[in-house]
Design an enzyme around this catalytic site. Structure first.
Site, PDB file in Angstrom:
ATOM      1  N   THR A   1      -4.293  -4.537 -12.464  1.00 41.34           N
ATOM      2  CA  THR A   1      -4.599  -3.666 -11.495  1.00 41.34           C
ATOM      3  C   THR A   1      -3.503  -3.368 -10.480  1.00 41.34           C
ATOM      4  O   THR A   1      -2.566  -4.196 -10.087  1.00 41.34           O
ATOM      5  CB  THR A   1      -5.628  -4.491 -10.681  1.00 41.34           C
ATOM      6  OG1 THR A   1      -5.174  -5.549 -10.175  1.00 41.34           O
ATOM      7  CG2 THR A   1      -7.081  -4.946 -11.078  1.00 41.34           C
TER       8      THR A   1
ATOM      9  N   ARG B   1       1.071  -6.506  -9.119  1.00 42.64           N
ATOM     10  CA  ARG B   1       1.742  -6.763  -8.429  1.00 42.64           C
ATOM     11  C   ARG B   1       1.589  -8.322  -7.776  1.00 42.64           C
ATOM     12  O   ARG B   1       0.598  -8.691  -8.066  1.00 42.64           O
ATOM     13  CB  ARG B   1       1.374  -5.777  -7.050  1.00 42.64           C
ATOM     14  CG  ARG B   1       1.895  -4.379  -7.297  1.00 42.64           C
ATOM     15  CD  ARG B   1       3.386  -4.242  -7.187  1.00 42.64           C
ATOM     16  NE  ARG B   1       3.705  -2.837  -7.133  1.00 42.64           N
ATOM     17  CZ  ARG B   1       4.230  -2.251  -8.176  1.00 42.64           C
ATOM     18  NH1 ARG B   1       4.262  -2.723  -9.331  1.00 42.64           N
ATOM     19  NH2 ARG B   1       4.469  -0.821  -8.061  1.00 42.64           N
TER      20      ARG B   1
ATOM     21  N   GLU C   1       9.696 -10.419  -3.836  1.00 45.84           N
ATOM     22  CA  GLU C   1      10.770 -10.016  -4.743  1.00 45.84           C
ATOM     23  C   GLU C   1      12.154  -9.468  -4.190  1.00 45.84           C
ATOM     24  O   GLU C   1      11.828  -9.048  -3.100  1.00 45.84           O
ATOM     25  CB  GLU C   1      10.340  -8.835  -5.590  1.00 45.84           C
ATOM     26  CG  GLU C   1       8.912  -9.428  -6.525  1.00 45.84           C
ATOM     27  CD  GLU C   1       8.456  -8.041  -7.386  1.00 45.84           C
ATOM     28  OE1 GLU C   1       9.247  -6.935  -7.437  1.00 45.84           O
ATOM     29  OE2 GLU C   1       7.228  -8.348  -7.938  1.00 45.84           O
TER      30      GLU C   1
ATOM     31  N   HIS D   1      10.571  -8.254 -12.646  1.00 44.10           N
ATOM     32  CA  HIS D   1       9.709  -6.787 -12.588  1.00 44.10           C
ATOM     33  C   HIS D   1      10.443  -5.842 -13.527  1.00 44.10           C
ATOM     34  O   HIS D   1      10.946  -4.881 -13.110  1.00 44.10           O
ATOM     35  CB  HIS D   1       9.872  -6.396 -11.158  1.00 44.10           C
ATOM     36  CG  HIS D   1       8.868  -5.509 -10.646  1.00 44.10           C
ATOM     37  ND1 HIS D   1       8.188  -5.302  -9.672  1.00 44.10           N
ATOM     38  CD2 HIS D   1       8.122  -4.424 -11.575  1.00 44.10           C
ATOM     39  CE1 HIS D   1       7.405  -4.621  -9.336  1.00 44.10           C
ATOM     40  NE2 HIS D   1       7.350  -3.956 -10.529  1.00 44.10           N
TER      41      HIS D   1
ATOM     42  N   GLY E   1       8.834  -4.388 -15.905  1.00 43.06           N
ATOM     43  CA  GLY E   1       7.893  -3.279 -16.559  1.00 43.06           C
ATOM     44  C   GLY E   1       8.548  -2.041 -17.052  1.00 43.06           C
ATOM     45  O   GLY E   1       8.302  -1.624 -18.297  1.00 43.06           O
TER      46      GLY E   1
END
Ligand code: DGY
Length: 324
Positions: A208, A237, A266, A285, A287
């Site tokens: 989400t 997140r 982060e 992170h 992605g």
């Protein structure tokens, strides 16, 4: 005088070179935007900002009276206080449509890595411990034909479902604000309650966006509902998960493991308690972070920025009401 643009943590800043004859471009990397004097000074004249994860809050907006647009170099825009921006007539844009497959690859990748213990067994080989045939101690768990629960079946969630269905014969449950008919038809995904996703999935994958409704969506109760054999995957997140509850769930073996690409804060500090667990796979992170995709995102972010500065409607305008 040329109009000022600030680039903040913007890796492909060469995509801004074409603009230098018209704009005064200043590049900022790895600074603290709340205290860096040079940044705060530049902010006063800045008409446009392009970059990644700059917290654009009331305080920053108060220091940037000439700002017209913030072009986020990401799909997520939880760093932007959209209401404050809209009040002041500042446009916000993001970069959807170019990173979804890349992100789905990465998130499915960490799911596989956690299930098959790839980082841990890579260390096993590299540290010279591979001296015998594997024993039960090194065995992992299967992914194929298991049940994948996806919370947040947007574009990326749907592409994860595609990989799971066609590549791994998985059963797919999902929970989303609205039904995703395409995922139901193409990947046989079953729409159900959050509780059912948590209780029945072997892999619980959180995708989400971060909003007030999804902040801390997964906490103590949700980890307790998961199977003891479940692997929890976070590609959304960090703040969608209560990290303390996750640490407790891992410590108390309420779940089998986790694969995380995002964190409450982060970069993650090396002393963070999550790093002590071999059954928690942690990536920084990653992605959308391939050369190809990051370049496409940078070009799109610049395109959005220029459109906004030229008085046109940017392709990926988040707050169209600003134009009224
Ligand atoms: C996105 O685009 O939101 C990715 O998470 C990279 O920040």
């Amino acid at each position: 005088m040329k109009r000022k643009i600030l680039a903040y943590n913007f890796e492909f800043s060469e995509t801004l070179d074409q603009l230098r004859d018209r704009f005064d471009v200043e590049i900022f990397k790895a600074i603290n935007p709340k205290t860096d004097p040079h940044f705060l000074q530049a902010l006063k004249q800045a008409e446009g900002i392009v970059g990644l994860a700059l917290p654009v809050d009331k305080e920053l907006l108060d220091s940037a009276p000439n700002l017209k647009i913030v072009s986020n170099n990401s799909t997520g825009f939880n760093n932007l206080s959209i209401d404050e921006m809209t009040k002041r007539g500042v446009m916000g844009t993001n970069t959807p449509g170019v990173l979804e497959d890349t992100t789905a690859d990465a998130i499915f990748g960490i799911l596989l890595a956690a299930a098959r213990r790839i980082p841990e067994l890579d260390q096993f080989v590299k540290s010279g411990n591979w001296k015998h045939y594997l024993t039960r101690k090194e065995y992992a768990i299967d992914v194929h034909h298991k049940t994948l629960g996806i919370i947040g079946m947007g574009k990326i969630g749907s592409l994860i479902a595609k990989r799971a269905h066609f590549g791994f014969d998985m059963n797919i449950l999902y929970h989303n604000r609205t039904r995703n008919h395409e995922a139901e038809e193409k990947y046989h995904a079953v729409n159900c309650s959050l509780e059912r996703v948590l209780e029945e999935s072997d892999f619980v994958c959180l995708m989400t966006p971060l909003t007030p409704e999804t902040e801390n969506l997964i906490g103590e109760r949700e980890f307790q509902l998961m199977k003891k054999s479940a692997i929890f995957v976070n590609g959304s997140r960090g703040r969608t998960v209560d990290e303390k509850a996750l640490i407790e769930a891992i410590k108390n073996k309420e779940i089998h493991g986790a694969a995380l690409d995002v964190y409450q804060i982060e970069p993650l500090k090396v002393e963070h308690p999550l790093l002590q667990f071999p059954n928690v796979v942690t990536t920084p992170h990653i992605g959308s972070s391939t050369f190809e995709t990051e370049l496409k995102m940078a070009k799109l972010a610049v395109e959005n920025l220029v459109a906004g500065l030229n008085g046109e409607r940017p392709r990926n305008l988040i707050n169209p009401e600003v134009l009224n």
